[in-house]
Design a protein around this motif. Structure first.
Motif, short mmCIF file in Angstrom:
data_model
loop_
_atom_site.label_atom_id
_atom_site.label_comp_id
_atom_site.label_asym_id
_atom_site.label_seq_id
_atom_site.Cartn_x
_atom_site.Cartn_y
_atom_site.Cartn_z
N GLU A 1 -0.73 -3.21 -14.69
CA GLU A 1 0.39 -4.02 -14.22
C GLU A 1 1.70 -3.39 -14.68
O GLU A 1 1.77 -2.76 -15.73
CB GLU A 1 0.30 -5.45 -14.77
N ASN A 2 2.73 -3.57 -13.88
CA ASN A 2 4.08 -3.21 -14.30
C ASN A 2 5.10 -3.98 -13.47
O ASN A 2 4.74 -4.68 -12.52
CB ASN A 2 4.34 -1.70 -14.23
N LYS B 1 5.90 3.57 -20.22
CA LYS B 1 4.84 4.20 -21.02
C LYS B 1 3.46 3.88 -20.47
O LYS B 1 2.63 4.78 -20.29
CB LYS B 1 4.96 3.74 -22.47
N THR B 2 3.19 2.60 -20.18
CA THR B 2 1.87 2.22 -19.67
C THR B 2 1.64 2.77 -18.25
O THR B 2 0.52 3.13 -17.89
CB THR B 2 1.72 0.68 -19.64
N THR B 3 2.72 2.86 -17.49
CA THR B 3 2.60 3.41 -16.12
C THR B 3 2.25 4.90 -16.17
O THR B 3 1.37 5.36 -15.43
CB THR B 3 3.90 3.20 -15.35
N LEU B 4 2.92 5.65 -17.04
CA LEU B 4 2.63 7.09 -17.17
C LEU B 4 1.23 7.32 -17.71
O LEU B 4 0.56 8.29 -17.34
CB LEU B 4 3.67 7.75 -18.07
N SER C 1 0.85 -1.19 0.00
CA SER C 1 0.00 0.00 0.00
C SER C 1 0.88 1.24 0.00
O SER C 1 1.94 1.26 0.63
CB SER C 1 -0.91 0.02 1.24
N CYS C 2 0.44 2.26 -0.70
CA CYS C 2 1.26 3.49 -0.77
C CYS C 2 0.38 4.68 -1.09
O CYS C 2 -0.76 4.56 -1.51
CB CYS C 2 2.36 3.34 -1.82
N LEU D 1 0.45 -5.84 -9.57
CA LEU D 1 -0.86 -5.47 -10.07
C LEU D 1 -1.36 -4.29 -9.24
O LEU D 1 -1.55 -4.40 -8.03
CB LEU D 1 -1.84 -6.64 -9.96
N TRP D 2 -1.58 -3.17 -9.89
CA TRP D 2 -1.95 -1.94 -9.20
C TRP D 2 -3.46 -1.68 -9.29
O TRP D 2 -4.06 -1.82 -10.35
CB TRP D 2 -1.24 -0.72 -9.81
N ASN D 3 -4.06 -1.30 -8.19
CA ASN D 3 -5.41 -0.75 -8.15
C ASN D 3 -5.29 0.63 -7.51
O ASN D 3 -5.03 0.74 -6.31
CB ASN D 3 -6.35 -1.64 -7.32
#
Length: 334
Positions: free
Chosen positions: A308-309, A289-292, A247-248, A322-324
């Motif tokens: 995801e990254n 790229k996908t993260t930005l 968590s962040c 896996l980010w939510n």
């Protein structure tokens, strides 16, 4: 030797009401401050009895006080003055008997309390409406003389259970914590954001920050205390820190603001290291790229974004995450 003539000559440099009355209560003299504030000329006031300068509903009480003053039984009058326009001016009057040519007079100074009353009214309004629990107690006895609504709501008491009681009788603090607070107050004269645990009604513990300051009124010292309840925040912080998932909180500026313990366990980076490095630096070059793009969607107003990254571990390896994510536009945080 202080004479009536000397007092009159000095009266006009005093920014309070100054009067000289004869033994019947007739006004013999009023300084310029009194004339300006009350709206009467000196000639008009010399035709008046001082009772006419008090509100009609307290004139009987004023008469008794003046008689006591003339006989030497009293030197103080707390009654308001009344202007020519019918406006009330809160004052505290103190007098000194004088003798001239065998006749008795009263020399009085009425301190204008309008400013103090205005401040008191503002303080009372702020005190009552403050969302944090607040209390006022007498330092010498420890008795509570007032608490605000938040105090009663958070601590679970009724007003009659608090007013007139001492903190030791109610038992808000443990003995060791109370002793620590008293030492700090004695040494510094103030307590600022001290972490405390307070026992509310039913002996449940609330955690928060306590501030206390000494205020003085009419030669009596009082303690004003403010409790900032942090219980829910402490509980949320505990859940955040001990969550198994990573968590962040990240800012729109691209830096982590908070990370929980699972990050170090998973990636090996200490919290301090992660907060100093731009978050994108942890992302695999092929996933930047996908993260930005996900970050752009969040900042643009998308409520929740899933993607995801791969993130860099301290040992040089990468792990898939896996980010939510959810954005708070008002605080510029994700």
């Amino acid at each position: 030797m202080i004479t009536i003539e000397l007092l009159i000559s000095a009266a006009d440099i005093i920014n309070d009401f100054v009067f000289i009355l004869d033994e019947t209560g007739a006004v013999c003299f009023a300084n310029i401050y009194a004339q300006n504030k009350l709206g009467y000329t000196l000639e008009e006031m010399r035709k008046m009895n001082v009772l006419q300068l008090h509100p009609e509903e307290v004139r009987k009480e004023a008469m008794i006080i003046i008689q006591d003053m003339l006989s030497g039984k009293s030197k103080f009058c707390p009654l308001s003055l009344l202007t020519k326009k019918g406006e009330y001016i809160p004052v505290e009057t103190r007098v000194k008997p004088l003798i001239k040519d065998g006749k008795s007079y009263l020399f009085g100074i009425s301190k204008d309390l309008s400013f103090q009353k205005s401040l008191n009214e503002k303080f009372i309004k702020a005190f009552e409406s403050n969302p944090s629990p607040m209390a006022i107690s007498i330092i010498e006895t420890g008795e509570y003389i007032d608490v605000n609504k938040s105090f009663l709501n958070v601590l679970g008491y009724e007003r009659h259970e608090i007013i007139g009681m001492k903190s030791t009788e109610i038992g808000f603090f443990s003995s060791s914590q109370r002793e620590k607070l008293l030492k700090k107050l004695s040494a510094n004269g103030i307590i600022k954001d001290e972490k405390v645990e307070i026992y509310i009604k039913g002996r449940e513990i609330r955690k928060g920050l306590l501030s206390a300051d000494i205020i003085e009124n009419n030669n009596t010292k009082y303690l004003l205390t403010v409790f900032n309840d942090m219980t829910e925040r402490e509980e949320k912080n505990w859940i955040f820190e001990h969550a198994i998932n990573l968590s962040c909180v990240a800012g729109f500026d691209g830096y982590f603001k908070e990370v929980n313990n699972s990050w170090e366990k998973t990636l090996g980076w200490a919290k301090e290291e992660m907060l100093k490095i731009p978050a994108i630096n942890f992302v695999h070059p092929d996933d930047i790229k996908t993260t930005l793009e996900a970050q752009r969607k969040l900042i643009s107003g998308d409520y929740t974004v899933t993607f995801e990254n791969r993130c860099l571990c301290k040992n040089g390896k990468y792990k898939w995450l896996l980010w939510n994510s959810t954005a708070d536009i008002k605080s510029n945080k994700i």
